[in-house]
Design a protein around this motif. Structure first.
Motif, PDB file in Angstrom:
ATOM      1  N   ASN A 172       4.444   3.719   1.850  1.00  0.00           N
ATOM      2  CA  ASN A 172       3.338   2.785   1.706  1.00  0.00           C
ATOM      3  C   ASN A 172       3.170   2.597   0.204  1.00  0.00           C
ATOM      4  OD1 ASN A 172       2.889   2.779   4.474  1.00  0.00           O
ATOM      5  ND2 ASN A 172       1.444   4.456   4.350  1.00  0.00           N
ATOM      6  N   LEU A 173       3.335   1.371  -0.254  1.00  0.00           N
ATOM      7  CA  LEU A 173       3.237   1.136  -1.694  1.00  0.00           C
ATOM      8  C   LEU A 173       2.318  -0.025  -1.992  1.00  0.00           C
ATOM      9  CD1 LEU A 173       5.210  -1.478  -2.759  1.00  0.00           C
ATOM     10  CD2 LEU A 173       6.932   0.094  -1.950  1.00  0.00           C
ATOM     11  N   ARG A 174       1.890  -0.064  -3.249  1.00  0.00           N
ATOM     12  CA  ARG A 174       1.080  -1.174  -3.736  1.00  0.00           C
ATOM     13  C   ARG A 174       1.878  -1.879  -4.825  1.00  0.00           C
ATOM     14  NH1 ARG A 174      -4.057  -1.210  -2.178  1.00  0.00           N
ATOM     15  NH2 ARG A 174      -4.784  -2.514  -3.877  1.00  0.00           N
ATOM     16  N   PHE A 175       1.891  -3.204  -4.741  1.00  0.00           N
ATOM     17  CA  PHE A 175       2.526  -3.997  -5.786  1.00  0.00           C
ATOM     18  C   PHE A 175       1.627  -5.180  -6.074  1.00  0.00           C
ATOM     19  CE2 PHE A 175       5.304  -7.421  -7.269  1.00  0.00           C
ATOM     20  CZ  PHE A 175       5.780  -6.815  -8.420  1.00  0.00           C
ATOM     21  N   ASP A 176       1.329  -5.363  -7.333  1.00  0.00           N
ATOM     22  CA  ASP A 176       0.475  -6.472  -7.760  1.00  0.00           C
ATOM     23  C   ASP A 176      -0.880  -6.417  -7.061  1.00  0.00           C
ATOM     24  OD1 ASP A 176       0.147  -8.608  -9.461  1.00  0.00           O
ATOM     25  OD2 ASP A 176       1.060 -10.078  -8.110  1.00  0.00           O
ATOM     26  N   GLY A 177      -1.371  -5.172  -6.816  1.00  0.00           N
ATOM     27  CA  GLY A 177      -2.669  -4.970  -6.194  1.00  0.00           C
ATOM     28  C   GLY A 177      -2.684  -5.137  -4.682  1.00  0.00           C
ATOM     29  N   ILE A 178      -1.536  -5.396  -4.079  1.00  0.00           N
ATOM     30  CA  ILE A 178      -1.455  -5.648  -2.639  1.00  0.00           C
ATOM     31  C   ILE A 178      -0.750  -4.478  -1.962  1.00  0.00           C
ATOM     32  CG2 ILE A 178      -0.533  -7.204  -0.868  1.00  0.00           C
ATOM     33  CD1 ILE A 178      -0.563  -9.381  -3.144  1.00  0.00           C
ATOM     34  N   PRO A 179      -1.345  -3.930  -0.888  1.00  0.00           N
ATOM     35  CA  PRO A 179      -0.677  -2.834  -0.178  1.00  0.00           C
ATOM     36  C   PRO A 179       0.426  -3.354   0.748  1.00  0.00           C
ATOM     37  CG  PRO A 179      -2.802  -3.286   0.825  1.00  0.00           C
ATOM     38  CD  PRO A 179      -2.681  -4.199  -0.375  1.00  0.00           C
ATOM     39  N   PHE A 180       1.533  -2.631   0.773  1.00  0.00           N
ATOM     40  CA  PHE A 180       2.639  -2.917   1.677  1.00  0.00           C
ATOM     41  C   PHE A 180       2.928  -1.620   2.431  1.00  0.00           C
ATOM     42  CE2 PHE A 180       3.031  -5.947  -1.746  1.00  0.00           C
ATOM     43  CZ  PHE A 180       3.259  -7.139  -1.066  1.00  0.00           C
ATOM     44  N   ASP A 181       2.758  -1.662   3.737  1.00  0.00           N
ATOM     45  CA  ASP A 181       2.890  -0.460   4.554  1.00  0.00           C
ATOM     46  C   ASP A 181       4.243  -0.403   5.254  1.00  0.00           C
ATOM     47  OD1 ASP A 181       0.307   0.250   3.885  1.00  0.00           O
ATOM     48  OD2 ASP A 181      -0.563  -0.713   5.648  1.00  0.00           O
ATOM     49  N   LYS A 182       4.685   0.810   5.458  1.00  0.00           N
ATOM     50  CA  LYS A 182       5.891   1.109   6.229  1.00  0.00           C
ATOM     51  C   LYS A 182       7.134   0.393   5.686  1.00  0.00           C
ATOM     52  CE  LYS A 182       3.238   2.187  10.288  1.00  0.00           C
ATOM     53  NZ  LYS A 182       2.882   1.851  11.639  1.00  0.00           N
ATOM     54  N   ILE A 183       7.323   0.489   4.387  1.00  0.00           N
ATOM     55  CA  ILE A 183       8.517  -0.042   3.736  1.00  0.00           C
ATOM     56  C   ILE A 183       9.603   1.028   3.833  1.00  0.00           C
ATOM     57  CG2 ILE A 183       9.496  -0.903   1.571  1.00  0.00           C
ATOM     58  CD1 ILE A 183       7.282  -2.695   2.663  1.00  0.00           C
ATOM     59  N   LEU A 184      10.793   0.639   4.257  1.00  0.00           N
ATOM     60  CA  LEU A 184      11.905   1.583   4.356  1.00  0.00           C
ATOM     61  C   LEU A 184      12.809   1.455   3.140  1.00  0.00           C
ATOM     62  CD1 LEU A 184      12.906   1.122   8.109  1.00  0.00           C
ATOM     63  CD2 LEU A 184      11.639   3.018   7.099  1.00  0.00           C
ATOM     64  N   GLY A 185      13.147   2.602   2.562  1.00  0.00           N
ATOM     65  CA  GLY A 185      14.068   2.640   1.434  1.00  0.00           C
ATOM     66  C   GLY A 185      15.119   3.715   1.653  1.00  0.00           C
ATOM     67  N   LYS A 186      16.383   3.329   1.599  1.00  0.00           N
ATOM     68  CA  LYS A 186      17.491   4.264   1.781  1.00  0.00           C
ATOM     69  C   LYS A 186      17.949   4.775   0.418  1.00  0.00           C
ATOM     70  CE  LYS A 186      21.950   4.653   4.061  1.00  0.00           C
ATOM     71  NZ  LYS A 186      22.937   3.935   4.873  1.00  0.00           N
ATOM     72  N   ILE A 187      18.083   6.086   0.307  1.00  0.00           N
ATOM     73  CA  ILE A 187      18.470   6.693  -0.963  1.00  0.00           C
ATOM     74  C   ILE A 187      19.947   6.411  -1.244  1.00  0.00           C
ATOM     75  CG2 ILE A 187      18.754   8.847  -2.241  1.00  0.00           C
ATOM     76  CD1 ILE A 187      16.299   9.916  -0.759  1.00  0.00           C
ATOM     77  N   ARG A 188      20.181   5.738  -2.383  1.00  0.00           N
ATOM     78  CA  ARG A 188      21.545   5.427  -2.802  1.00  0.00           C
ATOM     79  C   ARG A 188      22.060   6.436  -3.822  1.00  0.00           C
ATOM     80  NH1 ARG A 188      22.398   1.328  -6.913  1.00  0.00           N
ATOM     81  NH2 ARG A 188      20.680   0.226  -5.952  1.00  0.00           N
ATOM     82  N   ASN A 189      21.157   6.925  -4.662  1.00  0.00           N
ATOM     83  CA  ASN A 189      21.568   7.792  -5.754  1.00  0.00           C
ATOM     84  C   ASN A 189      20.428   8.748  -6.095  1.00  0.00           C
ATOM     85  OD1 ASN A 189      22.955   8.861  -7.895  1.00  0.00           O
ATOM     86  ND2 ASN A 189      22.769   7.077  -9.211  1.00  0.00           N
ATOM     87  N   ILE A 190      20.785   9.996  -6.412  1.00  0.00           N
ATOM     88  CA  ILE A 190      19.808  11.001  -6.836  1.00  0.00           C
ATOM     89  C   ILE A 190      20.347  11.683  -8.084  1.00  0.00           C
ATOM     90  CG2 ILE A 190      18.575  13.115  -6.230  1.00  0.00           C
ATOM     91  CD1 ILE A 190      19.184  12.447  -3.285  1.00  0.00           C
ATOM     92  N   LYS A 191      19.461  11.870  -9.054  1.00  0.00           N
ATOM     93  CA  LYS A 191      19.846  12.588 -10.262  1.00  0.00           C
ATOM     94  C   LYS A 191      18.758  13.602 -10.587  1.00  0.00           C
ATOM     95  CE  LYS A 191      21.136  11.936 -15.066  1.00  0.00           C
ATOM     96  NZ  LYS A 191      21.318  10.981 -16.144  1.00  0.00           N
ATOM     97  N   LYS A 192      19.133  14.855 -10.707  1.00  0.00           N
ATOM     98  CA  LYS A 192      18.171  15.912 -11.050  1.00  0.00           C
ATOM     99  C   LYS A 192      17.952  15.889 -12.559  1.00  0.00           C
ATOM    100  CE  LYS A 192      17.186  20.803 -10.296  1.00  0.00           C
ATOM    101  NZ  LYS A 192      15.832  20.700  -9.895  1.00  0.00           N
ATOM    102  N   ILE A 193      16.680  15.833 -12.944  1.00  0.00           N
ATOM    103  CA  ILE A 193      16.294  15.840 -14.353  1.00  0.00           C
ATOM    104  C   ILE A 193      15.242  16.926 -14.512  1.00  0.00           C
ATOM    105  CG2 ILE A 193      15.308  14.512 -16.251  1.00  0.00           C
ATOM    106  CD1 ILE A 193      16.252  11.966 -14.778  1.00  0.00           C
ATOM    107  N   GLY A 194      15.645  18.081 -15.014  1.00  0.00           N
ATOM    108  CA  GLY A 194      14.735  19.217 -15.112  1.00  0.00           C
ATOM    109  C   GLY A 194      14.292  19.647 -13.733  1.00  0.00           C
ATOM    110  N   GLU A 195      12.983  19.652 -13.523  1.00  0.00           N
ATOM    111  CA  GLU A 195      12.418  20.018 -12.216  1.00  0.00           C
ATOM    112  C   GLU A 195      12.164  18.799 -11.331  1.00  0.00           C
ATOM    113  OE1 GLU A 195      11.987  23.232 -11.149  1.00  0.00           O
ATOM    114  OE2 GLU A 195      13.063  23.670 -13.011  1.00  0.00           O
ATOM    115  N   MET A 196      12.494  17.617 -11.822  1.00  0.00           N
ATOM    116  CA  MET A 196      12.227  16.375 -11.103  1.00  0.00           C
ATOM    117  C   MET A 196      13.536  15.743 -10.629  1.00  0.00           C
ATOM    118  SD  MET A 196       8.939  16.213 -11.319  1.00  0.00           S
ATOM    119  CE  MET A 196       8.407  14.561 -10.948  1.00  0.00           C
ATOM    120  N   TYR A 197      13.401  14.759  -9.752  1.00  0.00           N
ATOM    121  CA  TYR A 197      14.541  14.006  -9.237  1.00  0.00           C
ATOM    122  C   TYR A 197      14.285  12.523  -9.449  1.00  0.00           C
ATOM    123  CZ  TYR A 197      15.530  18.383  -6.892  1.00  0.00           C
ATOM    124  OH  TYR A 197      15.782  19.697  -6.631  1.00  0.00           O
ATOM    125  N   LYS A 198      15.260  11.840 -10.049  1.00  0.00           N
ATOM    126  CA  LYS A 198      15.199  10.384 -10.163  1.00  0.00           C
ATOM    127  C   LYS A 198      16.002   9.832  -8.999  1.00  0.00           C
ATOM    128  CE  LYS A 198      17.361   7.378 -13.089  1.00  0.00           C
ATOM    129  NZ  LYS A 198      17.748   6.885 -14.399  1.00  0.00           N
TER     130      LYS A 198
END
Length: 114
Positions: free
Chosen positions: A65-91
């Protein structure tokens, strides 16, 4: 931003917090015991670039569920294409699965202002 994340010319920097409560791992729905926070770095017609402290697998599908330009968009599906570990976080680079028409139109409006 790395070129392997979003291929489109339009890359809108947009720092917004996204909360997810569930995702698909190898086709199975996983409900999280506590919500996971993603921080959106960029958005395009293709997808999102986010950072998080939660580890996911490539090919997982996040239900967001995300907000863009002040508008909520619910149940958006995003498939992970790439993951990069940066310290303790993941991009994470996510490809949209069926971008909603209204979100597409909002991105087109933003494109005209760039």
């Amino acid at each position: 931003m790395e070129n392997d994340c979003i291929k489109e010319q339009l890359k809108i920097q947009y720092f917004e917090r996204i909360i997810i409560y569930s995702y698909y791992h190898k086709g199975q729905l996983i409900n999280l015991s506590s919500p996971c926070e993603l921080i959106m770095l960029n958005i395009s017609f293709e997808g999102l670039e986010v950072i998080t402290d939660k580890e996911f697998d490539k090919e997982d599908i996040l239900l967001m569920n995300l907000r863009f330009d002040g508008i909520p968009f619910d149940k958006i599906l995003g498939k992970i294409r790439n993951i990069k570990k940066i310290g303790e976080m993941y991009k994470i680079c996510l490809d949209f699965i069926g971008i909603p028409n209204f979100l597409f139109e909002r991105l087109k409006v933003q494109e005209k202002t760039l």
